[in-house]
Write a protein that holds these residues in place. Structure first.
Motif, PDB file in Angstrom:
ATOM      1  N   ILE A 131       0.836  -1.207   0.000  1.00  0.00           N
ATOM      2  CA  ILE A 131       0.000   0.000   0.000  1.00  0.00           C
ATOM      3  C   ILE A 131       0.866   1.250   0.000  1.00  0.00           C
ATOM      4  CG2 ILE A 131      -1.787   1.257   1.273  1.00  0.00           C
ATOM      5  CD1 ILE A 131      -2.403  -1.531   2.630  1.00  0.00           C
ATOM      6  N   HIS A 132       0.529   2.178  -0.892  1.00  0.00           N
ATOM      7  CA  HIS A 132       1.149   3.504  -0.897  1.00  0.00           C
ATOM      8  C   HIS A 132       0.080   4.502  -0.450  1.00  0.00           C
ATOM      9  CE1 HIS A 132       2.973   7.198  -2.929  1.00  0.00           C
ATOM     10  NE2 HIS A 132       3.823   6.836  -1.970  1.00  0.00           N
ATOM     11  N   ALA A 133       0.142   4.849   0.821  1.00  0.00           N
ATOM     12  CA  ALA A 133      -0.924   5.665   1.411  1.00  0.00           C
ATOM     13  C   ALA A 133      -1.056   7.025   0.746  1.00  0.00           C
ATOM     14  CB  ALA A 133      -0.674   5.820   2.910  1.00  0.00           C
ATOM     15  N   LYS A 134       0.071   7.634   0.352  1.00  0.00           N
ATOM     16  CA  LYS A 134       0.023   8.986  -0.207  1.00  0.00           C
ATOM     17  C   LYS A 134      -0.804   9.047  -1.485  1.00  0.00           C
ATOM     18  CE  LYS A 134       4.436  10.666   1.659  1.00  0.00           C
ATOM     19  NZ  LYS A 134       5.798  11.176   1.315  1.00  0.00           N
ATOM     20  N   SER A 135      -0.655   8.020  -2.328  1.00  0.00           N
ATOM     21  CA  SER A 135      -1.374   8.028  -3.607  1.00  0.00           C
ATOM     22  C   SER A 135      -2.632   7.189  -3.574  1.00  0.00           C
ATOM     23  CB  SER A 135      -0.461   7.511  -4.722  1.00  0.00           C
ATOM     24  OG  SER A 135      -0.121   6.139  -4.482  1.00  0.00           O
ATOM     25  N   GLY A 136      -2.776   6.404  -2.496  1.00  0.00           N
ATOM     26  CA  GLY A 136      -3.933   5.530  -2.401  1.00  0.00           C
ATOM     27  C   GLY A 136      -3.836   4.274  -3.243  1.00  0.00           C
ATOM     28  N   GLN A 137      -2.660   4.017  -3.797  1.00  0.00           N
ATOM     29  CA  GLN A 137      -2.499   2.830  -4.640  1.00  0.00           C
ATOM     30  C   GLN A 137      -2.249   1.589  -3.788  1.00  0.00           C
ATOM     31  OE1 GLN A 137      -0.325   3.520  -8.565  1.00  0.00           O
ATOM     32  NE2 GLN A 137       0.486   5.202  -7.324  1.00  0.00           N
ATOM     33  N   ARG A 138      -2.823   0.457  -4.238  1.00  0.00           N
ATOM     34  CA  ARG A 138      -2.650  -0.828  -3.574  1.00  0.00           C
ATOM     35  C   ARG A 138      -2.336  -1.865  -4.648  1.00  0.00           C
ATOM     36  NH1 ARG A 138      -5.736  -0.071   1.453  1.00  0.00           N
ATOM     37  NH2 ARG A 138      -5.638  -2.322   1.862  1.00  0.00           N
ATOM     38  N   ILE A 139      -1.309  -2.642  -4.410  1.00  0.00           N
ATOM     39  CA  ILE A 139      -0.923  -3.680  -5.374  1.00  0.00           C
ATOM     40  C   ILE A 139      -0.911  -5.024  -4.665  1.00  0.00           C
ATOM     41  CG2 ILE A 139       0.787  -4.424  -7.077  1.00  0.00           C
ATOM     42  CD1 ILE A 139       1.923  -1.616  -7.072  1.00  0.00           C
ATOM     43  N   GLY A 140      -1.659  -5.973  -5.187  1.00  0.00           N
ATOM     44  CA  GLY A 140      -1.690  -7.310  -4.612  1.00  0.00           C
ATOM     45  C   GLY A 140      -0.381  -8.045  -4.817  1.00  0.00           C
ATOM     46  N   TYR A 141      -0.077  -8.951  -3.902  1.00  0.00           N
ATOM     47  CA  TYR A 141       1.172  -9.708  -3.994  1.00  0.00           C
ATOM     48  C   TYR A 141       1.273 -10.483  -5.308  1.00  0.00           C
ATOM     49  CZ  TYR A 141       2.206  -8.887   0.986  1.00  0.00           C
ATOM     50  OH  TYR A 141       2.506  -8.316   2.205  1.00  0.00           O
ATOM     51  N   GLY A 142       0.142 -10.981  -5.817  1.00  0.00           N
ATOM     52  CA  GLY A 142       0.182 -11.734  -7.060  1.00  0.00           C
ATOM     53  C   GLY A 142       0.711 -10.906  -8.216  1.00  0.00           C
ATOM     54  N   ALA A 143       0.331  -9.625  -8.265  1.00  0.00           N
ATOM     55  CA  ALA A 143       0.782  -8.746  -9.339  1.00  0.00           C
ATOM     56  C   ALA A 143       2.262  -8.414  -9.226  1.00  0.00           C
ATOM     57  CB  ALA A 143      -0.046  -7.462  -9.318  1.00  0.00           C
ATOM     58  N   LEU A 144       2.835  -8.625  -8.045  1.00  0.00           N
ATOM     59  CA  LEU A 144       4.255  -8.326  -7.830  1.00  0.00           C
ATOM     60  C   LEU A 144       5.131  -9.575  -7.863  1.00  0.00           C
ATOM     61  CD1 LEU A 144       3.777  -5.869  -4.830  1.00  0.00           C
ATOM     62  CD2 LEU A 144       4.479  -5.228  -7.161  1.00  0.00           C
ATOM     63  N   ALA A 145       4.508 -10.745  -7.988  1.00  0.00           N
ATOM     64  CA  ALA A 145       5.246 -12.007  -7.849  1.00  0.00           C
ATOM     65  C   ALA A 145       6.374 -12.118  -8.853  1.00  0.00           C
ATOM     66  CB  ALA A 145       4.280 -13.188  -7.979  1.00  0.00           C
ATOM     67  N   ASP A 146       6.089 -11.819 -10.145  1.00  0.00           N
ATOM     68  CA  ASP A 146       7.110 -11.998 -11.172  1.00  0.00           C
ATOM     69  C   ASP A 146       8.291 -11.054 -10.934  1.00  0.00           C
ATOM     70  OD1 ASP A 146       8.091 -13.134 -13.651  1.00  0.00           O
ATOM     71  OD2 ASP A 146       7.716 -11.152 -14.506  1.00  0.00           O
ATOM     72  N   ALA A 147       8.008  -9.794 -10.642  1.00  0.00           N
ATOM     73  CA  ALA A 147       9.085  -8.829 -10.420  1.00  0.00           C
ATOM     74  C   ALA A 147       9.884  -9.171  -9.165  1.00  0.00           C
ATOM     75  CB  ALA A 147       8.501  -7.413 -10.304  1.00  0.00           C
ATOM     76  N   ALA A 148       9.204  -9.573  -8.125  1.00  0.00           N
ATOM     77  CA  ALA A 148       9.889  -9.900  -6.879  1.00  0.00           C
ATOM     78  C   ALA A 148      10.807 -11.099  -7.045  1.00  0.00           C
ATOM     79  CB  ALA A 148       8.871 -10.170  -5.776  1.00  0.00           C
ATOM     80  N   SER A 149      10.411 -12.043  -7.919  1.00  0.00           N
ATOM     81  CA  SER A 149      11.227 -13.247  -8.098  1.00  0.00           C
ATOM     82  C   SER A 149      12.586 -12.946  -8.706  1.00  0.00           C
ATOM     83  CB  SER A 149      10.480 -14.253  -8.976  1.00  0.00           C
ATOM     84  OG  SER A 149      10.378 -13.778 -10.306  1.00  0.00           O
ATOM     85  N   LYS A 150      12.752 -11.771  -9.295  1.00  0.00           N
ATOM     86  CA  LYS A 150      14.021 -11.405  -9.926  1.00  0.00           C
ATOM     87  C   LYS A 150      14.949 -10.630  -8.995  1.00  0.00           C
ATOM     88  CE  LYS A 150      11.936 -11.157 -14.553  1.00  0.00           C
ATOM     89  NZ  LYS A 150      10.645 -11.747 -14.182  1.00  0.00           N
ATOM     90  N   LEU A 151      14.493 -10.371  -7.764  1.00  0.00           N
ATOM     91  CA  LEU A 151      15.288  -9.583  -6.827  1.00  0.00           C
ATOM     92  C   LEU A 151      16.127 -10.487  -5.921  1.00  0.00           C
ATOM     93  CD1 LEU A 151      12.590  -6.955  -5.764  1.00  0.00           C
ATOM     94  CD2 LEU A 151      14.429  -6.683  -7.456  1.00  0.00           C
TER      95      LEU A 151
END
Length: 724
Positions: free
Chosen positions: A165-185
């Motif tokens: 969650i990014h409170a300032k902008s109100g954006q929320r991203i589910g873990y599933g949507a971040l799975a591919d990018a996170a796997s490369k870190l």
């Protein structure tokens, strides 16, 4: 059948190795995984985020926690995912579990020397920190992926219920949507764990993740294994341990409709058929005969006589504080007693079973086991093939209690299966299961203590005599002739006694295999210690609760559970004729537990346990519902042992055969059980075995309060308790 030269594989597992185990599989960061709810081992899909051997997050946001411990009714498949979910900030509604494949290196429990072993009330204790670290590492990587995607600093981001969650902008991203990018870190070297005050999942009641499958029948236990082309077999082994197979009427067995094959090994025969009933009838027709061997004349009396004689020897010192012998000689009152604990069977609801398919390419085994890596090693050794050619497909266990820490039945099944062209499911009858168990040892204890003129306990001497499980199962824990398990619950007493001496004498029964039984050392030591504490209270003319309060003045956690259990039970209020209350205190598995049992003893000497009050301080609680359930089940298990549990030998044979003569508590006999949990931030303690350990002496002490008869030998015998 036992591989006598086998030793458990162990491995040290560093935190960094625990977190970075992922690098070995291309397309993910995971060494070994299995699909949800007990599906087969495979390789992780590249699209999933798998930061370590314990977590994978799908593109749909589903979190699968690969459980390093096996579920056998104790709630492991819920408690361990809760640890991950807490630090991951996942939503438990999106969490499920998978079953770990065999690997000491990846899934070894730090609390048991790095072995992949479920037992000893060690699942939460061993994995409490490592699994939280695994969850925290995954969360940190997901936040880093969100930081890159949103173009904001990671410090501006928070996580909650599977979202960044990014409170300032109100954006929320589910873990599933971040799975591919996170796997490369990269996996972080350091993580920061939550403080207990920040917990949102740990410490709350969470619905069991495996409950629905057990309710609707879809849960798969070892006995439920189905393999294409599979046949079913049942077994008869020598009724005397150490005996060999002499003859079998194969023609008679094969004449039974549905019977396909008769297979023999050195000490047993299996009849293979289209279904279990045909196999059972075929085995009856086969009428196997056995050479009894060297143990044909062994009786329980022989075992006890050998133990009694061994008790006259000095043993390996487990604890020596002050001068117990000298102070005993000076004591105003000196008490001496002998206590005996019988052989006990496990009698799990699911009888022993194992499905095996041996081919030129290797061996597949479908089984419920507490030691998958050890089972794999034992099977490969028995077959003389490379270890990685043995594939263990582990299942839910319909009860373990230590029996499925052993692999004798797996080796037996493998030796039968190598002679079969088809996969075979071997199912032992209940009689075979009870009469070919690996039993909790018979123990014989000599204990003495001294009181000063004020009735205060000044000296304590305890000699434990019995079989050594550790010498066989885990030799590293058997040093200088001392079995660490045999003295567990006897050397770390929750009492302040100035002079203490505890020693252990190893004495093996002839031919009788012994093994763990829902907390061997504490289970039987608690009976001895807490019964003798009551004897001392009576000699000192003090109330049993007050006597314990005085002895626990320097042990506040112990004292609190004693006082609280007494208060909740209404200690001291009248109960009526031939009714009584008994107290027992336990410190074992990192847990403090006080239990009060209320019993009624009828004129015929039959004991009924009416009520049990249990107050437990097991440190940080993960799932309070599981804690209560484990204490309830442990209490039922312990009462069964106290009232009826006994395996006896005659002519080398186990006399008990089924639940008619190896009783367990029935539903209409169950007591009212009340459990109170002490909440604190101490390190987690174990919970699977304490309830069993403490209720046995609580019942024995209650019987004394009701009848005036002191119980020093289990199980309780009605002829000793009859009204006179």
């Amino acid at each position: 059948m036992i591989l006598k030269d086998w030793k458990p594989e162990t491995a040290s597992l560093s935190r960094r190795r625990f977190l970075q185990a992922s690098a070995a599989v291309g397309g993910g960061m995971l060494i070994g995984w299995v699909d949800v709810a007990g599906a087969e081992p495979g390789s992780a899909p590249a699209a999933e985020f798998s930061p370590n051997a314990f977590i994978r997050i799908g593109l749909d946001g589903k979190v699968t926690v690969i459980s390093p411990s096996i579920e056998m009714g104790q709630g492991t498949y819920t408690a361990l995912p809760m640890l991950v979910a807490e630090e991951l900030d996942a939503d438990m509604a999106q969490v499920t579990y998978g079953i770990a494949p065999p690997s000491d290196k990846l899934y070894g429990n730090p609390a048991v020397g790095g072995a992949q072993l479920t037992g000893g009330s060690n699942s939460v204790r061993g994995f409490y920190k490592p699994l939280r670290e695994a969850g925290a590492a995954a969360r940190q990587m997901l936040v880093a992926a969100a930081s890159e995607k949103l173009g904001v600093d990671a410090t501006e981001l928070t996580t909650e219920k599977g979202e960044v969650i990014h409170a300032k902008s109100g954006q929320r991203i589910g873990y599933g949507a971040l799975a591919d990018a996170a796997s490369k870190l990269p996996v972080p070297d350091k993580v920061v764990l939550k403080e207990p005050s920040q917990f949102r999942i740990i410490g709350t009641p969470v619905k069991r993740l495996d409950a629905s499958g057990k309710v609707d029948g879809t849960a798969k236990f070892g006995i439920d294994a189905q393999v294409p082309g599979m046949k079913v077999a049942t077994v008869a082994a020598s009724p005397v341990f150490g005996g060999t197979l002499a003859s079998v009427d194969e023609a008679a067995a094969l004449a039974v409709p549905g019977v396909r094959q008769v297979i023999k090994i050195d000490d047993a025969v299996a009849v293979v058929a289209d279904h279990y009933w045909a196999a059972r009838k075929g085995l009856e027709a086969a009428a196997p005969k056995f050479n009894a061997g060297p143990n044909a004349s062994v009786t329980t009396a022989d075992v006890v006589a050998a133990l009694a004689k061994a008790s006259e020897r000095d043993g390996a010192v487990g604890k020596s504080v002050g001068d117990a012998a000298g102070e005993l000689g000076k004591a105003a009152q000196r008490l001496e007693s002998v206590y005996e604990n019988p052989f006990l069977a496990h009698a799990a609801m699911e009888p022993i079973n194992c499905t095996v398919h041996v081919t030129p390419e290797g061996c597949d085994i479908w089984v419920g086991t507490q030691v998958p890596a050890n089972a794999q090693l034992a099977a490969s050794t028995a077959l003389g093939i490379e270890r990685d050619k043995v594939r263990i497909h582990n299942h839910l266990l319909g009860g373990g209690f230590g029996r499925r820490l052993e692999f004798d039945f797996i080796v037996q099944a493998v030796l039968f299966a190598k002679q079969s062209k088809d996969p075979i499911k071997i199912v032992w009858s209940r009689e075979e299961d009870i009469q070919h168990d690996m039993y909790r040892p018979y123990y014989y204890d000599r204990i003495s203590a001294g009181l000063d003129p004020k009735g205060e306990l000044i000296a304590w001497k305890h000699r434990i005599v019995g079989s050594s499980i550790m010498a066989r199962f885990f030799p590293a824990a058997f040093q200088n002739d001392l079995d660490s398990d045999a003295v567990d619950g006897a050397i770390e007493l929750p009492y302040d006694i100035p002079n203490v001496f505890v020693d252990y004498v190893r004495e093996e029964p002839p031919g009788i295999p012994t093994a763990f039984w829902r907390g061997v050392g504490p289970t039987r030591n608690c009976f001895v210690v807490e019964s003798f504490i009551d004897e001392l209270a009576a000699a000192a003319k003090k109330d049993p609760v007050e006597f314990r309060r005085q002895l626990t003045a320097k042990h506040p956690r112990a004292r609190h559970v004693v006082e609280r259990a007494a208060e909740l039970s209404g200690w001291g209020t009248p109960l009526g004729e031939r009714k009584g209350r008994g107290m027992a205190l336990l410190f074992a598995f990192g847990t403090y537990l006080a239990e009060v049992a209320e019993v009624s003893v009828n004129d015929s000497g039959e004991v009924h346990v009416d009520r049990v009050v249990s107050v437990v301080d097991c440190g940080q609680v993960v799932n309070p519902d599981t804690v209560k359930a484990q204490l309830q089940s442990g209490i039922i298990f312990g009462i069964s042992a106290a009232l009826w549990g006994e395996i006896t030998l005659k002519n080398g044979r186990v006399e008990q055969s089924n639940f008619d003569n190896y009783r367990v508590l029935r539903i209409d006999e169950a007591p009212k059980i009340e459990v109170e949990i002490v909440n604190n931030g101490e390190a987690p303690g174990g919970i699977g075995e304490p309830g069993t350990s403490a209720v046995i002496p609580a019942v024995a002490n209650a019987v004394f309060a009701a009848t005036g008869v002191r119980v020093r030998k289990l199980p309780l015998k009605a002829d000793l308790l009859r009204a006179t």
